[in-house]
Design a protein around this motif. Structure first.
Motif, short mmCIF file in Angstrom:
data_model
loop_
_atom_site.label_atom_id
_atom_site.label_comp_id
_atom_site.label_asym_id
_atom_site.label_seq_id
_atom_site.Cartn_x
_atom_site.Cartn_y
_atom_site.Cartn_z
N THR A 1 0.84 -1.19 0.00
CA THR A 1 0.00 0.00 0.00
C THR A 1 0.88 1.25 0.00
O THR A 1 0.60 2.21 -0.74
N ASP B 1 -6.89 3.21 -12.85
CA ASP B 1 -7.51 4.47 -12.42
C ASP B 1 -7.04 4.89 -11.03
O ASP B 1 -7.85 5.30 -10.20
N ILE C 1 -6.08 3.16 -8.49
CA ILE C 1 -6.23 2.29 -7.32
C ILE C 1 -5.57 0.95 -7.61
O ILE C 1 -5.48 0.51 -8.75
N VAL C 2 -5.12 0.32 -6.52
CA VAL C 2 -4.45 -0.97 -6.67
C VAL C 2 -5.47 -2.00 -7.12
O VAL C 2 -6.54 -2.14 -6.54
N ASN C 3 -5.14 -2.72 -8.18
CA ASN C 3 -6.08 -3.68 -8.72
C ASN C 3 -5.61 -5.11 -8.48
O ASN C 3 -6.40 -6.03 -8.37
N ASP C 4 -4.32 -5.28 -8.41
CA ASP C 4 -3.76 -6.61 -8.24
C ASP C 4 -2.32 -6.45 -7.78
O ASP C 4 -1.69 -5.44 -8.06
N PRO D 1 -11.05 -9.40 -7.26
CA PRO D 1 -9.66 -9.79 -6.96
C PRO D 1 -9.60 -11.09 -6.15
O PRO D 1 -10.46 -11.32 -5.30
N ALA E 1 -2.40 -5.91 2.64
CA ALA E 1 -2.40 -5.24 1.36
C ALA E 1 -3.70 -5.55 0.60
O ALA E 1 -4.27 -4.69 -0.07
N ASP F 1 -6.42 -3.43 2.08
CA ASP F 1 -6.30 -2.04 1.61
C ASP F 1 -6.81 -1.92 0.18
O ASP F 1 -7.47 -0.96 -0.18
N MET F 2 -6.46 -2.95 -0.61
CA MET F 2 -6.82 -2.90 -2.03
C MET F 2 -8.34 -2.93 -2.20
O MET F 2 -8.90 -2.09 -2.91
N MET G 1 -9.89 0.29 -1.15
CA MET G 1 -9.75 1.36 -2.13
C MET G 1 -10.71 1.17 -3.30
O MET G 1 -11.31 2.10 -3.79
N ARG G 2 -10.84 -0.10 -3.73
CA ARG G 2 -11.74 -0.38 -4.86
C ARG G 2 -13.17 -0.03 -4.50
O ARG G 2 -13.92 0.50 -5.30
N LYS H 1 -14.04 3.65 -4.65
CA LYS H 1 -14.08 4.28 -6.00
C LYS H 1 -15.49 4.29 -6.57
O LYS H 1 -16.18 3.32 -6.60
#
Lengths: 315, 355
Positions: A88, A119, A121-124, B323, B344, B347-348, B351-352, B355
């Motif tokens: 992160t 966009d 943000i963390v996707n993978d 995911p 992590a 957090d991911m 965040m998703r 959005k």
């Protein structure tokens, strides 16, 4: 007027990074030095460095963030208001400099990761979990074998026109392959360029397996200082690789930003460098789990303790 | 010969109903196998083939610890993958180690069949009547069913408990009462009592929470020690958790659901790929359609059916935009890497969501 600033510390296995940022996420001061197996000392030295840089400016540190593999220990040592994982932190840090980044390649001393963003943000993401062949530690140890300081590695690799092939699957195989190529009389720069290729191949085959690497690509971590590896990545991916001058500080920058965004600020004082910290480890004898408990003492006062896996609590 | 002392490997809390069943049907002692600890897994790994899957090592460790404490009758189940060979191989290993014991495998071919279990129990207790067997078997299944139902509620809400450990403590109490069940009505009464008590536990759950589904190999997702209490770690992050795999599913409902699951899988998986591989693909799709924020897939190192499923899951993850975090466990007990990746992941998905 007193300027509000935030401190970010990234304690890795090999190096320890510290940055001080202002309210606009700009790095004012930074420090980068080797952890040398003693994260607490390293952090003290980093904080000392930063303090010396700051001497004449009038600022207040409103919050501290800690990331990296020693984040929990250092977090309770400095009284951080934000303790978060490296993934992160790296994503947040990199996004503040490259807002439209799609892929972050990070190769550090002991681990490597890939972060895919969409966009903003963390996707993978993925971390290497198996082997150190695709990391800085591998390059350093091979550099020693060849008698070349790691700092010169990149320069020498760039001189090569024909990198030799070196098995990238595993450190042990790579090493025996390397010895063989040395004895067979290949040129040194070709071998070094081959090593850089090996790191890249290992990375792409292990960590980045099954991930769609889309441009723009940002490369960071200690190994991103190595021009040879950058060139190998460009060759393998056929894309431009962005490397920021401050690429090695991204984790620290990210955690400083996260600390800033955390509403629970906590004023930090540089006095910490003169305090005495000590950790004591002992094995819990109460059941055959043999949990390893760690306690941290600040001036001989217990401030934190962890490590047990049962509900018994810590005594 | 001495009194028979029966032992069987651990799997989460399921020792309670199995112990109940054996106690009522056979005239012998049922041992409380020591809980899984690091020693269990050390012993298991020491005497197992190195590349065998992890549940084998855990089970073997359980057996050795039980034998050390005097057990002399061992029982092992089996399933549709390497699990089917566990019994034979473990028997051989333990014999080679010089232990004296009787060993019963509760499987023939790859299904846990009612008649096979009956035959095994009959040989241990020749006076056993079919009717009595079926009666207690039914109670045992009902008990497992109730436990799993309560578990679903716990998983959804434990992350939001106000007083820590209130769920765990109540669960322990419930299991204690379950083990003293007198019959169907009594069992149902206990269940209803705890059903109400669990709903009375104070929780602080916001309307919109992050939801994570857990899929993967059965032993690894059900036995908390083997996955480093992953569900607890997740719960501490205030996440609602769901998983479909439990004993009720594996033993009873699975056989009726295969057709429906194949339909759910559609183009992704057209036939069962061994053990629960196809089921996990179907469950992943179901969870994705239900709006879960992320999935965690857990498998032991070298689990062939799940390795097959993982490649299909990659495709599912891409198409359904959900995911998936993959974990592979072996005998190692370091927890830091797991925590980092889990954090992590959290957090991911957070965040998703924002959005």
């Amino acid at each position: 007027m007193i300027k509000e600033c935030y401190l970010g510390i990234d304690v890795g296995s090999i190096s320890t990074k510290g940055v001080i940022i202002d309210k606009n996420n700009k790095i004012i001061h930074s420090s980068y030095l080797w952890t040398e197996g003693n994260p607490m000392e390293a952090v003290k030295r980093v904080i000392n460095n930063l303090e010396n840089d700051l001497e004449c400016t009038n600022i207040a540190i409103m919050g501290v963030g800690v990331t990296g593999s020693a984040r929990r220990l250092i977090g309770s040592m400095v009284g951080a208001n934000m303790v978060k994982n490296e993934i992160t932190a790296h994503a947040v840090g990199t996004l503040s400099i490259f807002p439209d980044v799609k892929t972050i390649i990070e190769i550090g001393g002991q681990d490597s990761k890939i972060i895919i963003l969409e966009d903003g943000i963390v996707n993978d993401y993925a971390m290497n979990t198996l082997c150190a062949a695709g990391t800085g530690a591998f390059l350093t140890s091979q550099g020693k074998r060849l008698g070349i300081p790691i700092e010169k590695f990149g320069e020498i690799a760039l001189n090569s026109s024909q990198p030799v092939g070196i098995a990238a699957r595993c450190t042990v195989f790579a090493e025996s392959d390397l010895v063989h190529k040395m004895q067979a009389g290949y040129k040194r720069e070709d071998i070094i360029a081959g090593l850089c290729d090996a790191v890249v191949n290992n990375y792409l085959n292990n960590v980045a397996r099954g991930k769609k690497i889309k441009p723009p690509i940002v490369f960071q971590g200690g190994v991103s200082k190595n021009k040879g590896v950058i060139k190998s990545f460009e060759r393998a991916l056929n894309e431009k690789i962005y490397v920021d001058k401050q690429g090695h500080l991204m984790g620290a920058l990210g955690i400083a930003i996260l600390s800033k965004n955390n509403s629970l600020g906590k004023l930090f004082s540089f006095k910490i460098t003169t305090e005495h910290f000590e950790t004591k480890g002992h094995t819990c004898p109460r059941c055959p789990n043999h949990c390893e408990l760690i306690s941290i003492y600040k001036n001989n006062m217990l401030i934190d303790k962890w490590g047990n896996r049962c509900d018994r609590g810590l005594e | 010969m001495n009194k028979k002392i029966i032992a069987f490997p651990h799997l989460a809390n399921y020792h309670v109903p199995i112990e109940y069943l054996l106690k009522h049907l056979i005239d012998c002692e049922v041992m409380k196998v020591p809980p899984i600890t690091k020693r269990t897994i050390d012993l298991g790994s020491k005497y197992s083939p190195e590349f065998v899957c992890m549940p084998f090592k855990y089970n073997l460790g359980n057996f050795i610890e039980a034998l050390e404490l005097g057990a002399n009758v061992l029982m092992q189940a089996g399933g549709g993958c390497r699990y089917g060979y566990y019994a034979e191989v473990q028997k051989q290993i333990l014999e080679d180690l010089g232990y004296n014991f009787e060993f019963y495998a509760l499987v023939e071919s790859d299904k846990i069949a009612i008649m096979t279990i009956y035959k095994v129990l009959k040989s241990l207790n020749p006076k056993l009547k079919m009717f009595k067997y079926l009666y207690y078997l039914a109670i045992t299944f009902k008990m497992i069913h109730y436990m799993d139902k309560i578990d679903v509620y716990i998983r959804k809400n434990i992350g939001f408990e106000v007083i820590s450990n209130s769920f765990d403590n109540l669960l322990k109490e419930m299991l204690k009462e379950f083990s003293k069940t007198k019959g169907f009505f009594h069992l149902a009464k206990i269940y209803r009592k705890y059903f109400r008590l669990f709903r009375k536990i104070e929780i602080n759950k916001p309307k919109k929470v992050l939801k994570i589904g857990i899929i993967g190999e059965l032993y690894d997702i059900m036995e908390p020690f083997s996955n480093h209490n992953l569900e607890k770690m997740l719960a501490k992050m205030n996440v609602e958790i769901n998983r479909y795999t439990n004993v009720t599913y594996l033993v009873i409902t699975k056989r009726f659901k295969i057709k429906k699951m194949l339909k759910t899988c559609g183009k992704y998986c057209k036939y069962p790929i061994g053990a629960d591989g196809m089921d996990n693909v179907a469950n992943a799709i179901t969870l994705a359609l239900e709006g879960y924020d992320g999935l965690i897939h857990i498998k032991p190192f070298g689990c062939t059916p799940e390795i097959g499923a993982m490649h299909i899951l990659n495709k599912v993850s891409e198409d359904y935009k959900i995911p998936i975090l993959y974990f592979t466990f072996d005998a190692q007990t370091s927890i830091e890497g797991i925590r980092t990746r889990l954090e992590a992941f959290y957090d991911m998905i957070k965040m998703r969501r924002s959005k």
